[in-house]
Design an enzyme around this catalytic site. Structure first.
Site, PDB file in Angstrom:
ATOM      1  N   ARG A 106     -10.241 -11.352   2.958  1.00 38.68           N
ATOM      2  CA  ARG A 106     -11.117 -12.397   2.264  1.00 38.68           C
ATOM      3  C   ARG A 106     -10.550 -13.828   2.408  1.00 38.68           C
ATOM      4  NH1 ARG A 106     -11.775  -9.454  -3.085  1.00 38.68           N
ATOM      5  NH2 ARG A 106     -11.509  -7.708  -1.661  1.00 38.68           N
ATOM      6  N   LYS A 148       0.923  -1.071   0.096  1.00 38.89           N
ATOM      7  CA  LYS A 148      -0.057  -0.046  -0.063  1.00 38.89           C
ATOM      8  C   LYS A 148       0.912   1.234  -0.046  1.00 38.89           C
ATOM      9  CE  LYS A 148      -3.899  -1.935   3.065  1.00 38.89           C
ATOM     10  NZ  LYS A 148      -5.112  -1.484   2.231  1.00 38.89           N
TER      11      LYS A 148
END
Length: 466
Positions: free
Chosen positions: A320, A246
């Site tokens: 997830r 990121k």
């Protein structure tokens, strides 16, 4: 840290002290202005949300009453918390709500008063000596409910606000274990390499990059024969994005990426405090998505507990992955209700903003219960579809599933569709994609970690099983 003790039991005070408490009157902006004291009219009090008017006594030596503006009621997120600034805004002293304040409004005001007194000061070198305004417990309110909600909010806020250096996998486990011990729940954990032996390879893969071992926390409470309710919370204690790193701006708030775990524990606290007649299970997959030589790589294919394989097309879509293993285990017991919380996608924030968690469900009945509870508890949710036409987007050419479909369209929906593959169609399941953060101070909601969707889920469970 608990919310400060700013609500006072009248029974602990002298009758003279109770009688001397200053009255707080709740005024909506739509109320007839003729009902306002002349001083309020003369000073232009408009009853905007959170505004106050301190009406002086006749000789001007003190306050005769406090008028609190509750606005027009059109903001379902902040309107019920109009009293949220009063503990710090009013002069220190004792206050009480005006006689005749409706019980529901009084209960919300009491909760807001407590939540507004919250402050995260763990890292302050000097404790604040600010004197807070105290409120007499309003007559008729459910004190157990208010105190439990304040405790649950404080738990979520403290967990989310704590920097990742001090809220790593072990500290998150310690927090969950302390809660379990407080209410007599049982808790186990599967840590590090044992995750592979126990059949949780996706959780292990995400956490393998960090020196702080990943784990699966498993809390159980209640009678074995009671209806089964299982909560799952995403516990990524810090998310660098992995090898798909990121940028700094996106990493800044990633200490909050375990907000789903905090929400699940907050709901668990409420369930146990209210002694709901259910068999509660809380599963929290915990990992740090770090960067190292043992990190998963883009293009890797992961095994899962369910047996489905996942192509990792973006290491920043790690939440997830750990939820996949946890949901598979949760579903294995066929609970009557299965709900997961996760700070999962930026797409949900783009679609709905920061105040409105996205709700997905494979059960219209469960979704309807949650939306009704959302309205009843002033804890808004918004349902988005598990759109069947997008299911092929989470399929991979080299594995069963793709964790990061190309194109970036409908990202919150495709993430939910990915999770759906790990839950049986027969299991009533709901997924809440929540933000867990308040970016600007508002009444009852200081800047920082916040519980969004927690009250709605508990209210739905209490309505269905309580």
């Amino acid at each position: 840290m608990p919310c400060p003790a700013v609500l006072v039991d009248a029974a602990a005070l002298t009758p003279e002290a109770v009688a001397a408490a200053c009255t707080v009157r709740l005024i909506a902006s739509t109320d007839d202005r003729a009902s306002l004291p002349p001083y309020a009219v003369a000073t232009g009090f408009k009853a905007a949300l959170g505004s106050t008017c301190l009406v002086p006594n006749q000789d001007g030596t003190g306050i005769a009453a406090v008028l609190l503006g509750t606005g027009d009621g059109k903001d379902p997120y902040t309107s019920p918390f109009a009293a949220g600034d009063l503990a710090r805004k009013l002069p220190a002293g004792l206050y009480r709500l005006a006689d005749g304040t409706p019980t529901g409004q009084a209960e919300q005001a009491a909760l807001a008063w407590m939540l507004g007194a919250y402050a995260f000061d763990r890292y302050k070198s000097k404790a604040s000596d600010e004197a807070l305004a105290c409120l007499l417990w309003p007559a008729g309110v459910d004190r157990v409910a208010v105190e439990a909600l304040a405790a649950a909010f404080a738990l979520v806020r403290d967990m989310v606000n704590t920097p990742a250096a001090d809220m790593g996998p072990q500290e998150l486990e310690d927090t969950a274990r302390a809660l379990a011990d407080q209410y007599g729940a049982g808790m186990t954990s599967i840590i590090g390499d044992d995750l592979l032996h126990a059949g949780y390879p996706a959780i292990y893969a995400v956490g393998a990059s960090s020196p702080r071992a990943p784990r699966l926390l498993d809390l159980r409470w209640g009678d074995a024969g009671a209806p089964k309710v299982t909560l799952v919370g995403k516990g990524v204690v810090f998310d660098t994005g992995g090898l798909d790193l990121k940028p700094a701006s996106a990493m800044k708030l990633m200490k909050k990426d375990m907000g789903g775990a905090a929400h699940a524990l907050g709901v668990a606290l409420l369930v146990m405090a209210h002694k709901l007649p259910i068999r509660l299970r809380v599963l929290i997959p915990v990992a740090e998505n770090a960067v190292s030589g043992t990190a998963m790589r883009p293009g890797d294919v992961l095994q899962t507990r369910k047996g489905l394989t996942i192509e990792v097309n973006n290491t920043d879509a790690e939440g997830r992955l750990i939820l996949a293993d946890a949901l598979t285990e949760a579903d294995s017991e066929s609970p009557e209700v299965l709900i997961d919380f996760a700070t999962l996608t930026g797409a949900a924030r783009v679609a709905l903003g920061t105040d409105l968690p996205a709700l997905f469900s494979n059960s219209d009945a469960l979704a309807a219960d949650l939306l009704t509870a959302s309205s009843d508890s002033a804890d808004p949710l918004w349902r988005l579809p598990l759109w069947p036409g997008y299911r092929n987007q989470v399929e991979s050419k080299v594995a069963d599933l793709d964790n990061a479909p190309e194109g970036g369209m409908a990202g919150a929906i495709t993430a939910a569709l990915f999770l759906e593959r790990f839950v049986s169609p027969e299991t009533p399941w709901a997924h809440l994609d929540t933000y867990a953060w308040n970016g600007k101070p508002r009444p009852g909601h200081p800047t920082g970690g916040n519980a969004l969707g927690m009250r709605a889920v508990f209210t739905a469970l209490r309505s269905r099983f309580g």
